[in-house]
Design an enzyme around this catalytic site. Sequence first.
Site, short mmCIF file in Angstrom:
data_model
loop_
_atom_site.label_atom_id
_atom_site.label_comp_id
_atom_site.label_asym_id
_atom_site.label_seq_id
_atom_site.Cartn_x
_atom_site.Cartn_y
_atom_site.Cartn_z
N LYS A 184 0.78 -1.24 0.00
CA LYS A 184 0.00 0.00 0.00
C LYS A 184 0.81 1.28 0.00
O LYS A 184 0.26 2.35 -0.26
CB LYS A 184 -1.04 -0.01 1.11
CG LYS A 184 -0.56 0.04 2.51
CD LYS A 184 -1.80 0.05 3.42
CE LYS A 184 -1.45 -0.06 4.86
NZ LYS A 184 -2.63 -0.05 5.72
N THR B 10 8.47 -4.40 9.47
CA THR B 10 9.78 -5.06 9.38
C THR B 10 10.92 -4.04 9.35
O THR B 10 11.92 -4.20 10.06
CB THR B 10 9.84 -5.93 8.10
OG1 THR B 10 8.79 -6.89 8.15
CG2 THR B 10 11.18 -6.63 7.97
N GLU C 99 17.48 -10.26 25.37
CA GLU C 99 16.27 -9.44 25.55
C GLU C 99 15.42 -10.08 26.63
O GLU C 99 15.67 -11.23 27.04
CB GLU C 99 15.49 -9.32 24.24
CG GLU C 99 16.19 -8.41 23.22
CD GLU C 99 15.45 -8.24 21.90
OE1 GLU C 99 15.79 -7.29 21.20
OE2 GLU C 99 14.57 -9.04 21.58
N ASP D 145 -5.27 -4.41 8.23
CA ASP D 145 -6.11 -4.64 7.04
C ASP D 145 -6.35 -6.12 6.77
O ASP D 145 -7.46 -6.53 6.42
CB ASP D 145 -5.46 -4.01 5.79
CG ASP D 145 -5.31 -2.50 5.89
OD1 ASP D 145 -5.70 -1.92 6.92
OD2 ASP D 145 -4.78 -1.89 4.94
N ARG E 67 7.76 -8.82 28.58
CA ARG E 67 7.22 -7.50 28.25
C ARG E 67 5.91 -7.15 28.94
O ARG E 67 5.68 -6.01 29.31
CB ARG E 67 6.95 -7.47 26.75
CG ARG E 67 7.97 -6.69 26.06
CD ARG E 67 7.75 -6.75 24.60
NE ARG E 67 9.07 -6.89 24.02
CZ ARG E 67 9.32 -7.04 22.77
NH1 ARG E 67 8.33 -7.08 21.91
NH2 ARG E 67 10.55 -7.14 22.33
N HIS F 184 2.41 -2.39 20.35
CA HIS F 184 3.60 -2.78 19.58
C HIS F 184 3.35 -3.96 18.65
O HIS F 184 3.78 -3.96 17.51
CB HIS F 184 4.70 -3.13 20.58
CG HIS F 184 5.99 -3.57 19.97
ND1 HIS F 184 6.73 -2.75 19.16
CD2 HIS F 184 6.68 -4.75 20.05
CE1 HIS F 184 7.83 -3.39 18.77
NE2 HIS F 184 7.81 -4.61 19.28
N ARG G 81 3.98 -12.63 23.11
CA ARG G 81 5.13 -13.01 22.27
C ARG G 81 6.45 -12.76 22.99
O ARG G 81 6.66 -11.69 23.57
CB ARG G 81 5.11 -12.20 20.98
CG ARG G 81 6.36 -12.36 20.15
CD ARG G 81 6.26 -11.63 18.84
NE ARG G 81 6.29 -10.20 19.00
CZ ARG G 81 7.40 -9.45 18.94
NH1 ARG G 81 8.58 -10.02 18.78
NH2 ARG G 81 7.32 -8.14 19.04
P1 FAD Z 1 5.06 -5.94 7.92
O1 FAD Z 1 6.53 -5.92 7.95
O2 FAD Z 1 4.37 -4.94 8.74
O3 FAD Z 1 4.60 -5.78 6.42
C1 FAD Z 1 3.24 -5.62 6.10
C2 FAD Z 1 3.13 -5.16 4.67
O4 FAD Z 1 1.77 -5.19 4.25
C3 FAD Z 1 3.60 -3.73 4.44
O5 FAD Z 1 4.31 -3.72 3.24
C4 FAD Z 1 2.29 -2.95 4.29
O6 FAD Z 1 2.41 -1.78 3.53
C5 FAD Z 1 1.46 -3.98 3.58
N1 FAD Z 1 0.02 -3.80 3.69
C6 FAD Z 1 -0.73 -3.69 4.81
N2 FAD Z 1 -2.03 -3.57 4.50
C7 FAD Z 1 -2.11 -3.61 3.16
C8 FAD Z 1 -3.18 -3.51 2.24
N3 FAD Z 1 -4.44 -3.34 2.63
N4 FAD Z 1 -2.90 -3.58 0.92
C9 FAD Z 1 -1.63 -3.71 0.48
N5 FAD Z 1 -0.58 -3.80 1.32
C10 FAD Z 1 -0.82 -3.75 2.64
N6 FAD Z 1 10.14 -8.33 15.85
C11 FAD Z 1 11.24 -9.08 16.10
O7 FAD Z 1 11.17 -10.30 15.98
N7 FAD Z 1 12.39 -8.50 16.47
C12 FAD Z 1 12.54 -7.15 16.63
O8 FAD Z 1 13.62 -6.67 16.95
C13 FAD Z 1 11.41 -6.34 16.40
N8 FAD Z 1 11.47 -5.00 16.57
C14 FAD Z 1 10.39 -4.23 16.24
C15 FAD Z 1 10.49 -2.84 16.33
C16 FAD Z 1 9.43 -2.04 15.92
C17 FAD Z 1 9.53 -0.55 16.02
C18 FAD Z 1 8.25 -2.65 15.42
C19 FAD Z 1 7.10 -1.80 14.96
C20 FAD Z 1 8.14 -4.02 15.37
C21 FAD Z 1 9.20 -4.83 15.77
N9 FAD Z 1 9.12 -6.21 15.70
C22 FAD Z 1 10.21 -6.97 15.98
C23 FAD Z 1 7.94 -6.87 15.16
C24 FAD Z 1 8.23 -7.24 13.68
O9 FAD Z 1 8.95 -6.19 13.09
C25 FAD Z 1 6.96 -7.45 12.90
O10 FAD Z 1 6.07 -8.27 13.59
C26 FAD Z 1 7.28 -8.11 11.56
O11 FAD Z 1 8.24 -7.34 10.88
C27 FAD Z 1 6.02 -8.26 10.73
O12 FAD Z 1 6.37 -8.62 9.43
P2 FAD Z 1 5.22 -8.80 8.36
O13 FAD Z 1 5.88 -9.10 7.08
O14 FAD Z 1 4.22 -9.73 8.88
O15 FAD Z 1 4.50 -7.36 8.32
C1 SIN Z 2 12.93 -4.40 20.43
O1 SIN Z 2 13.97 -4.21 19.82
O2 SIN Z 2 12.74 -4.08 21.61
C2 SIN Z 2 11.79 -5.06 19.72
C3 SIN Z 2 11.98 -6.50 19.78
C4 SIN Z 2 10.72 -7.22 19.44
O3 SIN Z 2 9.66 -6.61 19.26
O4 SIN Z 2 10.78 -8.44 19.39
#
Ligand code: FAD
Ligand code: SIN
Length: 546
Positions: free
Chosen positions: A34, A42, A120, A228, A295, A356, A391
């Site tokens: 989107k 990510t 962590e 979504d 957490r 988060h 988690r």
């Molecule tokens: P995302 O990476 O969120 O990707 C979702 C995708 O879907 C995006 O491209 C978005 O634009 C697209 N999308 C959404 N809705 C639509 C739609 N309607 N139409 C088209 N496209 C759409 N986890 C860890 O394991 N370790 C960490 O260190 C860690 N640190 C984090 C730090 C932060 C700040 C955050 C926010 C999260 C962190 N997490 C961490 C959690 C982890 O990053 C996410 O759970 C993981 O990256 C999710 O991956 P995903 O591919 O499922 O979703």
């Molecule tokens: C963080 O770096 O604290 C995020 C780690 C996670 O969400 O797993």
Amino acid sequence: MEYESDFLVIGSGVAGLLFALKVADHGTVIIITKRNIAESNTAYAQGGIASVFAKTDSFESHIADTHASGDGICNEQVVEMVVKDAPARIQELIDLGVKFNRNRDNAAGTAELHLDLCREGGHSHNRIVHADDLTGLAVEEALVDQVRRHKNITVFEDHIAIDLITRSTRLQRGMIVTTHEDYCYGAYVLNRHTTDIETFCGRTIMLATGGAGKVYTYTSNPDIATGDGIAMAYRTGATVANLEFVQFHPTCLFHPEAKNFLISEAVRGDGGILVNAAGERFMEHYSPLKELACRDVVARAIDAELKKRGDDFVFLDISHKDAEFIKTRFPNLYAKCLTFGIDMTTDPIPVVPAAHYMCGGVATDIYGRTNIQRLFAIGETACTGLHGANRLASNSLLEALVYAHNAANQAIEDSKNFKFEASPQLAPWDDLGAIDSDEVIMVTHSWNAVRRLMWNYVGIVRSDKRLARAKRRIDMIQDEINEYYWDFKITPDLIELRNIATVAELIIRCATHRKESRGLHYNIAYPEKNDKRWKKDTVLRRPFVS
Ligand code: FAD
Ligand code: SIN
């Protein structure tokens, strides 16, 4: 406009991109996303990816920590499968070009990869593989690079999926009518540039749309995280589960100009301590593990401390550590904090908890399959059974890697045996005479209303009274959204508003249903865990209309 591919992937975070790469040698792949391709949760992940590499560590220990954090309702088979698959999936990322940090010293006794492993909360060993404090970006960039090069993959940026199309989808705008045993064929998608609604179909539909942090006023998540996939899947008749388990990260930066900035748990892992405004360390009053408790425990402790003292924030302090170490270990955090006038080598950092991670989501099996045929869900949008009620840190990127792998193998296998009916005639989106809105204020107002009510009534600490109040309000807001949705032309804000309202409603319903406190769900009316009645998932499915 209508597009067709063998594999239709919705979302371009780690889950969607890795799945796309894995199936791309077996058919055509379309990825719709989107915003720009890299914009995802990510890309903001900091801490890293959990996996057993140290000689002193063991799979049993990672499994036990995952169960302890999940507070009794993780799926045993899933936990074992994910933990044991982790080293192979991380090796795969290294092969794809991700540069993880190598060992600072050999204290952890790491195996042959000599990866630098940090700690962590909730982990009993050093097992977080990381790329400085920007792990997610390193992973996202490497995957985007590979996806861009693959001839079978076409990416549609600035395309936002509105709803899934199933065999029984009746083409009434905004109303998906589903029968049992349905098939998913594709999605209606809004092209942000042309404002046209286009039809995308595929033999396999992969939902990888990430989390739903934007359901709450304060969140670590970027703007794309509006739930979504969960909302679309639910409307289509997919089973969703465990949505009461919303994870609040204990330490997001508190600063009037900082939007969604996380201070990684790795800071506590490397010795950071939490102190209140009076300078008193308080975690020892809440858990023997102090700052390295899970957490849910740390977030509730901060919440209690803030309420007790009437403060707006607490401090995370790592300034007692060597300044050079801090700058090298956390280059991104250090630089970012400096832009807000905070030097983390000398100053404590003001922090608050914020929404988060969504532990619940679209229910799947170990291959990422949902109950709707040909519809898969992986990554944060899915509920696989790995996380249970809370988690474990850095198990999320890991889950996405493992399930992208499993789902790809399954989808490739399915496609071999497909007796795919000729692509059905998918009628174009029906506008039913909708007009451009002259009432955009309703969308802005409702966005804020949903997020505020969730923060105030369905946050870290819940009560029956607050949940009932939240339900009444969300019902009212949803009525207004539905009315508006029928009358006016669809916009990205309206699509997302409808989705955050749906996810908010599902969270409230799941939270109201669970009459105990477990993991991330804490209700003051039932402060204890009740294994006899509630050691199970909360499962919801939209009633079918035949
Ligand atoms: P995302 O990476 O969120 O990707 C979702 C995708 O879907 C995006 O491209 C978005 O634009 C697209 N999308 C959404 N809705 C639509 C739609 N309607 N139409 C088209 N496209 C759409 N986890 C860890 O394991 N370790 C960490 O260190 C860690 N640190 C984090 C730090 C932060 C700040 C955050 C926010 C999260 C962190 N997490 C961490 C959690 C982890 O990053 C996410 O759970 C993981 O990256 C999710 O991956 P995903 O591919 O499922 O979703
Ligand atoms: C963080 O770096 O604290 C995020 C780690 C996670 O969400 O797993």
